[in-house]
Design a protein around this motif. Sequence first.
Motif, PDB file in Angstrom:
ATOM      1  N   CYS A 244      36.347 -15.645  92.390  1.00 26.69           N
ATOM      2  CA  CYS A 244      38.248 -15.527  92.657  1.00 26.69           C
ATOM      3  C   CYS A 244      37.632 -15.346  94.658  1.00 26.69           C
ATOM      4  O   CYS A 244      38.847 -15.374  94.918  1.00 26.69           O
ATOM      5  CB  CYS A 244      38.112 -13.690  92.458  1.00 26.69           C
ATOM      6  SG  CYS A 244      38.630 -14.506  90.105  1.00 26.69           S
ATOM      7  N   HIS A 245      36.662 -14.605  94.474  1.00 19.54           N
ATOM      8  CA  HIS A 245      36.765 -14.581  96.361  1.00 19.54           C
ATOM      9  C   HIS A 245      36.577 -16.083  96.790  1.00 19.54           C
ATOM     10  O   HIS A 245      37.166 -15.947  97.899  1.00 19.54           O
ATOM     11  CB  HIS A 245      35.648 -12.778  96.261  1.00 19.54           C
ATOM     12  CG  HIS A 245      35.768 -13.051  97.819  1.00 19.54           C
ATOM     13  ND1 HIS A 245      35.997 -12.691  98.709  1.00 19.54           N
ATOM     14  CD2 HIS A 245      34.857 -13.878  98.881  1.00 19.54           C
ATOM     15  CE1 HIS A 245      35.617 -12.613  99.535  1.00 19.54           C
ATOM     16  NE2 HIS A 245      34.459 -13.395 100.108  1.00 19.54           N
TER      17      HIS A 245
ATOM     18  N   TYR B 163      32.284 -14.543  87.877  1.00 22.30           N
ATOM     19  CA  TYR B 163      33.471 -14.707  88.025  1.00 22.30           C
ATOM     20  C   TYR B 163      34.440 -14.151  89.818  1.00 22.30           C
ATOM     21  O   TYR B 163      35.482 -15.017  90.171  1.00 22.30           O
ATOM     22  CB  TYR B 163      33.647 -13.730  86.533  1.00 22.30           C
ATOM     23  CG  TYR B 163      35.854 -14.040  86.772  1.00 22.30           C
ATOM     24  CD1 TYR B 163      36.495 -14.997  86.445  1.00 22.30           C
ATOM     25  CD2 TYR B 163      36.574 -12.964  87.034  1.00 22.30           C
ATOM     26  CE1 TYR B 163      37.672 -15.193  86.657  1.00 22.30           C
ATOM     27  CE2 TYR B 163      38.010 -12.716  87.046  1.00 22.30           C
ATOM     28  CZ  TYR B 163      38.204 -13.517  86.511  1.00 22.30           C
ATOM     29  OH  TYR B 163      40.245 -13.265  86.761  1.00 22.30           O
ATOM     30  N   THR B 164      33.869 -12.307  89.878  1.00 22.26           N
ATOM     31  CA  THR B 164      34.273 -12.082  91.229  1.00 22.26           C
ATOM     32  C   THR B 164      34.161 -13.167  92.094  1.00 22.26           C
ATOM     33  O   THR B 164      34.999 -13.499  92.853  1.00 22.26           O
ATOM     34  CB  THR B 164      34.411 -11.154  90.704  1.00 22.26           C
ATOM     35  OG1 THR B 164      34.267  -9.909  89.805  1.00 22.26           O
ATOM     36  CG2 THR B 164      33.554 -10.019  91.985  1.00 22.26           C
TER      37      THR B 164
ATOM     38  N   LYS C  87      40.366 -18.380  96.638  1.00 24.45           N
ATOM     39  CA  LYS C  87      41.240 -17.345  97.101  1.00 24.45           C
ATOM     40  C   LYS C  87      42.918 -18.289  96.884  1.00 24.45           C
ATOM     41  O   LYS C  87      43.672 -17.530  95.900  1.00 24.45           O
ATOM     42  CB  LYS C  87      41.796 -16.873  98.154  1.00 24.45           C
ATOM     43  CG  LYS C  87      40.217 -16.221  98.503  1.00 24.45           C
ATOM     44  CD  LYS C  87      40.694 -14.728  99.559  1.00 24.45           C
ATOM     45  CE  LYS C  87      39.391 -13.963  99.925  1.00 24.45           C
ATOM     46  NZ  LYS C  87      39.510 -13.105 100.790  1.00 24.45           N
TER      47      LYS C  87
ATOM     48  N   SER D 175      39.697 -19.186  87.760  1.00 22.42           N
ATOM     49  CA  SER D 175      37.987 -19.549  88.253  1.00 22.42           C
ATOM     50  C   SER D 175      36.883 -18.906  86.868  1.00 22.42           C
ATOM     51  O   SER D 175      35.852 -18.942  86.591  1.00 22.42           O
ATOM     52  CB  SER D 175      38.365 -17.820  89.131  1.00 22.42           C
ATOM     53  OG  SER D 175      38.650 -18.029  90.632  1.00 22.42           O
ATOM     54  N   CYS D 176      38.252 -18.784  85.723  1.00 24.63           N
ATOM     55  CA  CYS D 176      37.702 -17.785  84.434  1.00 24.63           C
ATOM     56  C   CYS D 176      37.188 -19.455  84.076  1.00 24.63           C
ATOM     57  O   CYS D 176      36.177 -19.382  83.073  1.00 24.63           O
ATOM     58  CB  CYS D 176      38.475 -17.636  83.391  1.00 24.63           C
ATOM     59  SG  CYS D 176      37.637 -17.052  82.082  1.00 24.63           S
TER      60      CYS D 176
ATOM     61  N   ASN E 152      44.184 -19.704  91.064  1.00 23.60           N
ATOM     62  CA  ASN E 152      44.538 -18.461  90.526  1.00 23.60           C
ATOM     63  C   ASN E 152      43.617 -17.966  89.272  1.00 23.60           C
ATOM     64  O   ASN E 152      42.163 -18.423  89.526  1.00 23.60           O
ATOM     65  CB  ASN E 152      46.051 -18.713  89.220  1.00 23.60           C
ATOM     66  CG  ASN E 152      45.128 -19.549  88.428  1.00 23.60           C
ATOM     67  OD1 ASN E 152      44.702 -20.645  88.406  1.00 23.60           O
ATOM     68  ND2 ASN E 152      46.427 -20.117  87.654  1.00 23.60           N
ATOM     69  N   TYR E 153      43.052 -16.621  89.027  1.00 23.42           N
ATOM     70  CA  TYR E 153      42.146 -16.758  88.714  1.00 23.42           C
ATOM     71  C   TYR E 153      42.039 -17.054  86.845  1.00 23.42           C
ATOM     72  O   TYR E 153      40.607 -17.026  86.882  1.00 23.42           O
ATOM     73  CB  TYR E 153      42.605 -14.958  87.438  1.00 23.42           C
ATOM     74  CG  TYR E 153      43.004 -14.012  88.830  1.00 23.42           C
ATOM     75  CD1 TYR E 153      42.045 -13.743  90.565  1.00 23.42           C
ATOM     76  CD2 TYR E 153      44.189 -12.910  89.503  1.00 23.42           C
ATOM     77  CE1 TYR E 153      42.402 -13.013  90.845  1.00 23.42           C
ATOM     78  CE2 TYR E 153      44.120 -12.274  90.289  1.00 23.42           C
ATOM     79  CZ  TYR E 153      43.379 -12.119  91.679  1.00 23.42           C
ATOM     80  OH  TYR E 153      43.828 -11.500  92.517  1.00 23.42           O
TER      81      TYR E 153
END
Length: 126
Positions: free
Chosen positions: A24-25, A20-21, A28, A35-36, A31-32
């Motif tokens: 997100c990276h 997930y991180t 960018k 990524s989820c 939105n978060y």
Amino acid sequence: MLFSLPLRVACSLLAWLSLYTWFCHCYKHRNYEWSCRLVTLTHGILATCLSAYIGFIDGPWPMSHTGSPNTTLQVHMLCLSLGYFLFDLCCIFRFARRKTMKKYHAWRSRRNDELYLKTNGHLKDH
């Protein structure tokens, strides 16, 4: 057994959080929550492929060996899915809380605007 089950689940959770991180990276500009959803897609594909491999190739056949002890690969799959379940539960709480707070603040601002109106629609005198 090399590792205990809680440790395997914790490692799985850490792997999903790391993925997930990384999403997100890499994305960018998104939105978060997007990524989820990518992590969810990854888990769905991985779980489907591994379950098909376990059921059809590695065995035992689940229709003829029901109730037999789990194989090592089945336990790994279980830990992988349980770690994802915990990750998804955290995401649900995170995003649901954010949406609930937005709705609450919108309701509060609308309520504050209505305090200046009388019941017949005229503005109150200050």
